[in-house]
Design an enzyme around this catalytic site. Structure first.
Site, PDB file in Angstrom:
ATOM      1  N   GLY A   1      -6.013   0.039   6.830  1.00  0.00           N
ATOM      2  CA  GLY A   1      -6.147   1.377   6.122  1.00  0.00           C
ATOM      3  C   GLY A   1      -7.583   2.009   6.172  1.00  0.00           C
ATOM      4  O   GLY A   1      -7.782   3.000   5.213  1.00  0.00           O
TER       5      GLY A   1
ATOM      6  N   GLN B   1      -8.534   7.744   3.155  1.00  0.00           N
ATOM      7  CA  GLN B   1      -9.572   8.622   2.153  1.00  0.00           C
ATOM      8  C   GLN B   1     -10.335   7.325   1.414  1.00  0.00           C
ATOM      9  O   GLN B   1     -11.594   7.690   1.152  1.00  0.00           O
ATOM     10  CB  GLN B   1      -8.880   9.635   1.202  1.00  0.00           C
ATOM     11  CG  GLN B   1      -9.892  10.394   0.353  1.00  0.00           C
ATOM     12  CD  GLN B   1      -9.056  10.664  -1.018  1.00  0.00           C
ATOM     13  OE1 GLN B   1      -8.084  10.486  -1.332  1.00  0.00           O
ATOM     14  NE2 GLN B   1      -9.659  11.731  -1.711  1.00  0.00           N
TER      15      GLN B   1
ATOM     16  N   ARG C   1      -5.716   3.665  13.868  1.00  0.00           N
ATOM     17  CA  ARG C   1      -6.366   4.355  14.848  1.00  0.00           C
ATOM     18  C   ARG C   1      -7.916   4.321  14.629  1.00  0.00           C
ATOM     19  O   ARG C   1      -8.287   3.741  13.596  1.00  0.00           O
ATOM     20  CB  ARG C   1      -6.077   5.958  14.682  1.00  0.00           C
ATOM     21  CG  ARG C   1      -6.081   6.517  13.357  1.00  0.00           C
ATOM     22  CD  ARG C   1      -5.802   7.948  13.156  1.00  0.00           C
ATOM     23  NE  ARG C   1      -6.138   8.439  12.029  1.00  0.00           N
ATOM     24  CZ  ARG C   1      -5.545   8.615  10.822  1.00  0.00           C
ATOM     25  NH1 ARG C   1      -4.289   8.135  10.760  1.00  0.00           N
ATOM     26  NH2 ARG C   1      -6.063   8.802   9.684  1.00  0.00           N
TER      27      ARG C   1
ATOM     28  N   TYR D   1       7.724   7.308  -1.510  1.00  0.00           N
ATOM     29  CA  TYR D   1       6.433   6.594  -1.785  1.00  0.00           C
ATOM     30  C   TYR D   1       6.449   5.978  -3.137  1.00  0.00           C
ATOM     31  O   TYR D   1       5.888   4.707  -3.011  1.00  0.00           O
ATOM     32  CB  TYR D   1       5.393   7.898  -1.761  1.00  0.00           C
ATOM     33  CG  TYR D   1       3.796   7.666  -2.038  1.00  0.00           C
ATOM     34  CD1 TYR D   1       3.375   7.028  -1.118  1.00  0.00           C
ATOM     35  CD2 TYR D   1       3.372   8.090  -3.111  1.00  0.00           C
ATOM     36  CE1 TYR D   1       1.720   6.773  -1.267  1.00  0.00           C
ATOM     37  CE2 TYR D   1       2.033   7.869  -3.608  1.00  0.00           C
ATOM     38  CZ  TYR D   1       1.229   7.137  -2.529  1.00  0.00           C
ATOM     39  OH  TYR D   1      -0.136   6.920  -2.884  1.00  0.00           O
TER      40      TYR D   1
ATOM     41  N   LYS E   1       6.045   1.981  -3.943  1.00  0.00           N
ATOM     42  CA  LYS E   1       4.948   1.459  -5.032  1.00  0.00           C
ATOM     43  C   LYS E   1       5.560   0.513  -5.774  1.00  0.00           C
ATOM     44  O   LYS E   1       4.993  -0.600  -5.895  1.00  0.00           O
ATOM     45  CB  LYS E   1       4.274   2.539  -5.587  1.00  0.00           C
ATOM     46  CG  LYS E   1       3.219   3.491  -4.490  1.00  0.00           C
ATOM     47  CD  LYS E   1       2.119   2.839  -4.017  1.00  0.00           C
ATOM     48  CE  LYS E   1       1.096   3.613  -3.392  1.00  0.00           C
ATOM     49  NZ  LYS E   1       0.351   3.218  -2.451  1.00  0.00           N
TER      50      LYS E   1
HETATM   51  C1  AKB Z   1      -0.746  11.405  -3.485  1.00  0.00           C
HETATM   52  O1  AKB Z   1      -0.948  12.677  -4.143  1.00  0.00           O
HETATM   53  O2  AKB Z   1      -0.057  11.014  -2.606  1.00  0.00           O
HETATM   54  C2  AKB Z   1      -1.788  10.243  -3.713  1.00  0.00           C
HETATM   55  C3  AKB Z   1      -1.241   9.506  -5.061  1.00  0.00           C
HETATM   56  C4  AKB Z   1      -1.417   9.903  -6.498  1.00  0.00           C
HETATM   57  O3  AKB Z   1      -0.847   8.467  -5.100  1.00  0.00           O
HETATM   58  N1  AKB Z   1      -3.156  10.767  -4.083  1.00  0.00           N
END
Ligand code: AKB
Length: 315
Positions: free
Chosen positions: A8, A12, A36, A141, A145
């Site tokens: 990755g 960022q 990429r 997400y 995690k």
């Molecule tokens: C997001 O906003 O998805 C990330 C995070 C807090 O994991 N910056």
């Protein structure tokens, strides 16, 4: 860490972490990989290879041929974007971590995993969120995690893999823009302050989230990976944060330098709901006690530096 493979690298964090690691460990000892092409700052400063983290064979071949002793596994889709493509996000975020852990096990490498404040959910205590507490996130997400944190613990317990992780808050940086996150507003606001003198926030007033300036995040990764393993009780993953603020607080900090700056609101219900499901502020005691976490930037110091750096980039 002597030979480090970073996944990755175009994201960022990767865009800044790769050059940071190359300065410490030597250019040829840090292999940047991404799905990429990456910006010149990453691809020109040392070795680079294209890699989709779902491709276990390609991943393992790279770890083996580079003789990596550490995998810094950053590849992932951020929270808001992940909600638009949950199946693929699961494959990349959770599936990719499983592949990375298998590579670490096979090649005897250590592994860094970036967890997030997203690993918490509405049933988590929102203020001074403890290191060990309820983790029932409501985003794909966040679910990935939590699964990845548990997988990292499992690989450590079962196979002795040296897994270590941080629960990152929103990260603010001037080098690369984040993409598809919920906390991204706290980066965009600085760009807009300079280019337009105003910003319309998609996160509503009074919505507090943990945040950190990128230099503190980079230092934390190296500090954790270099920490004495006998002191690491929590491993996967440590709460870390440098500040907690709502949109009106960051606006006030910008106003100290640009008095005419104005903030307005056009709340995005999807990202607002995600933000409200995350903690207001984390308890970082375990990170401080177990490996000396000590961020340097508070909100005003970060604002001064961000605006100065973006001006230098002619934003
Ligand atoms: C997001 O906003 O998805 C990330 C995070 C807090 O994991 N910056």
């Amino acid at each position: 860490m002597k030979r480090i493979l970073v996944t990755g690298a175009s994201g960022q964090i990767g865009v800044e972490l790769v050059p940071y690691l190359r300065k410490i460990y030597g250019e040829s000892n840090v292999l940047a990989t991404a799905r990429r092409q990456v910006p010149g700052i990453v691809s020109e400063g040392g070795p680079f290879e294209l890699l989709d983290v779902r491709d276990g064979k390609a991943f393992s071949n790279l770890v083996g041929s580079f003789k990596a002793d550490t995998i810094i596994h950053l590849a992932g889709i951020l929270s808001a974007r992940a909600e638009t493509m949950p199946q693929e996000s699961w494959e990349i975020n959770a599936g990719g971590t499983f592949v990375a852990l298998e590579c670490a096990r096979e090649h005897g490498a250590a592994l860094f995993f970036p967890s997030s404040i997203a690993a918490f959910g509405p049933s988590t205590p929102q203020d001074n969120t403890p290191q060990v507490t309820a983790q029932r996130p409501t985003t794909i997400y966040g679910v990935a995690k939590v699964a990845s944190e548990l997988l990292c613990d499992y690989y450590h317990l079962k196979f002795g893999v040296d897994t270590r992780g941080l629960r990152f808050p929103g990260l603010i940086s001037y080098e690369a823009l984040p993409g598809g996150g919920t906390t991204d507003y706290a980066v965009h606001i600085y760009y807009s302050a300079l280019s337009e003198g105003r910003y319309t926030s998609y996160i509503g007033p009074g919505t507090y989230m943990d945040m950190m300036y990128m230099p503190d995040a980079l230092a934390a990764v190296v500090q954790l990976m270099e920490a004495d393993p006998s002191r690491l009780v929590n491993r996967n993953a440590y709460n870390i944060s440098a500040m907690s603020f709502a949109p009106e607080d960051i606006a006030a900090s910008i106003k100290r330098i640009i008095p005419s700056f104005e903030i307005s609101y056009d709340v995005d219900p999807v990202r607002q709901a995600i933000a409200e499901s995350w903690p207001n502020s984390l308890d970082c005691t375990a990170a401080k006690e177990e490996w000396g976490f000590a961020p340097e930037y508070d909100l005003d110091r970060m604002t001064e530096d961000m605006l100065k750096r973006l001006k230098e980039k002619n934003v």
